[in-house]
Design a protein around this motif. Structure first.
Motif, PDB file in Angstrom:
ATOM      1  N   VAL A  79    -118.735  25.975  63.628  1.00 26.29           N
ATOM      2  CA  VAL A  79    -120.085  26.536  63.714  1.00 26.29           C
ATOM      3  C   VAL A  79    -120.005  27.980  64.169  1.00 26.29           C
ATOM      4  N   GLY A  80    -121.024  28.762  63.772  1.00 29.96           N
ATOM      5  CA  GLY A  80    -121.128  30.142  64.213  1.00 29.96           C
ATOM      6  C   GLY A  80    -121.560  30.231  65.664  1.00 29.96           C
ATOM      7  N   ALA A  81    -121.489  31.423  66.201  1.00 30.46           N
ATOM      8  CA  ALA A  81    -121.703  31.640  67.630  1.00 30.46           C
ATOM      9  C   ALA A  81    -123.104  31.260  68.096  1.00 30.46           C
ATOM     10  N   ASP A  82    -124.097  31.346  67.203  1.00 28.21           N
ATOM     11  CA  ASP A  82    -125.485  31.091  67.614  1.00 28.21           C
ATOM     12  C   ASP A  82    -125.965  29.675  67.310  1.00 28.21           C
ATOM     13  N   VAL A  83    -125.106  28.833  66.772  1.00 25.57           N
ATOM     14  CA  VAL A  83    -125.533  27.490  66.359  1.00 25.57           C
ATOM     15  C   VAL A  83    -125.518  26.547  67.552  1.00 25.57           C
TER      16      VAL A  83
END
Length: 375
Positions: A79-83
């Motif tokens: 997952v990306g950093a903001d997920v």
């Protein structure tokens, strides 16, 4: 976006569309680096939907080469950093792209998101980058913010929906579009209730999903219409109280009206032709509500009599069941677990490498909802 040598790009096996109306080719490609709001999913199964077929035949214009697939389900790999809504190892279903920020999305109707077209159909992210490539060649993806005809797909957190681990993940992909469209239209738009009479025109995956939803809430009678005998038989098994083949009757509307005079409360069209839309209105009592989801191209003129809309009758066009996937997909899973929504009866699986056979089976009506699966 350049590759990070310490974190090599993920390779995937994908079905690539290189020419309109041509078979999909199985190729090895790469996924580009995740952005902060994105999710990398290892696809376990992806449904074959009519919308994919309309892209292949050119009805829906899109840039080539491209990877389609918008009914994906699988396991989160990264997952990306903001997920925050999912984490690696979660089982998920992927649905349509929506921004979750415009007035329409925040008002609870993301299927009509102001950015629906660029988020789902343009083949790139909003910033113009692609999620897929092959060597130096850009492969258009981001189809419904997933392009799940591949062993791995990049989705957005917004259209990634966590589901329980104890439900067969290979079969859940169609909940993200076709099954959601049928069930959502009955439950969220027509707002079917116990005792409502309903007629369903067209018994593919969408129509039979609508039928199962109508059965789940206690609609009666449930009238099912199709020209294929096997589908009428299955509709009866799934809860239809009356079935009709329009080619075997002189007056279909008259026959349906005899089921429940002076007409039915609700009707649902999955075909989209002028004849069927008119029939949907003609079988209604007053007041009554008809919904249409059948897609016959971007320009599809139909003519109806104003009289069929008078006295409180309503005709609604519907996208994606007018449902919020983050809420409705878990609701459908719960209904399935309770034995009230046996959508798995519509599905036949194909190995991913036989994806063109799966499309043929769908086009020829041999299989209601093909799903391609990865081992």
């Amino acid at each position: 976006m350049s590759p990070n040598p310490e974190n090599p790009r993920v390779k995937a096996t994908a079905a690539v569309l290189r020419e309109i109306d041509a078979p999909l080719s199985i190729e090895e490609i790469e996924l580009t680096d995740l952005q902060d709001d994105e999710v990398l999913v290892e696809i376990k199964g992806a449904g074959i939907c009519h919308t994919d077929a309309t892209a292949i035949d050119g009805t829906v214009p899109l840039p080539l080469p491209t990877v389609l697939g918008h009914e994906g389900a699988g396991v989160v790999s990264a997952v990306g950093a903001d997920v925050t809504n999912v984490a690696p190892g979660d089982h998920v279903v992927l649905s349509f792209g929506h921004c979750r920020e415009c007035d329409i999305c925040t008002g609870g109707r993301p299927a009509y998101c102001e950015l629906f077209a660029p988020l789902n159909y343009f083949g790139t992210r909003l910033d113009g980058t692609t999620t897929l490539q092959k060597g130096e060649e850009e492969i258009h993806g981001n189809w419904f913010q997933q392009s799940s005809f591949a062993s791995h797909a990049i989705a957005k957190a917004a259209n990634t929906v966590k589901v329980p681990d104890d439900v067969p993940i290979q079969l859940l992909g169609p909940l993200g579009c076709g099954i959601q469209t049928g069930a959502g239209t009955v439950l969220k738009v027509l707002r079917a209730r116990e005792g409502d009479g309903i007629a369903i025109f067209g018994l593919g995956g969408v129509g039979l999903s609508a039928l199962m939803a109508a059965k789940a809430v206690g609609c009666d009678p449930i009238v099912a219409v199709d020209t294929v005998a096997s589908r009428l038989e299955l509709a009866t098994e799934l809860g239809a109280t009356h079935v009709f083949d329009p080619t075997a009757t002189k007056d279909l509307v008259w026959d349906i009206m005899q089921v429940s005079a002076p007409g039915l409360n609700l009707s649902f069209d999955t075909v989209g032709t002028e004849t069927v839309v008119r029939q949907c209105l003609e079988v209604l009592r007053s007041p009554g509500h008809a919904a249409t989801v059948g897609f016959q191209g971007l320009e599809n003129n139909i003519q109806i009599d104003q009289g069929h809309l008078m006295l409180g009758r309503t005709l609604s066009g519907v996208i994606e069941g007018d449902a919020d996937p983050q809420e409705f997909i878990p609701e459908m899973v719960r209904m399935h677990q309770e034995g009230r929504f046996p959508f798995d009866r519509l599905i036949e699986t194909f190995p991913f490498e036989r994806i063109n056979d799966a499309f043929a089976a769908s086009h020829e009506g041999r299989v209601i909802k093909p799903v391609v699966v990865f081992d």
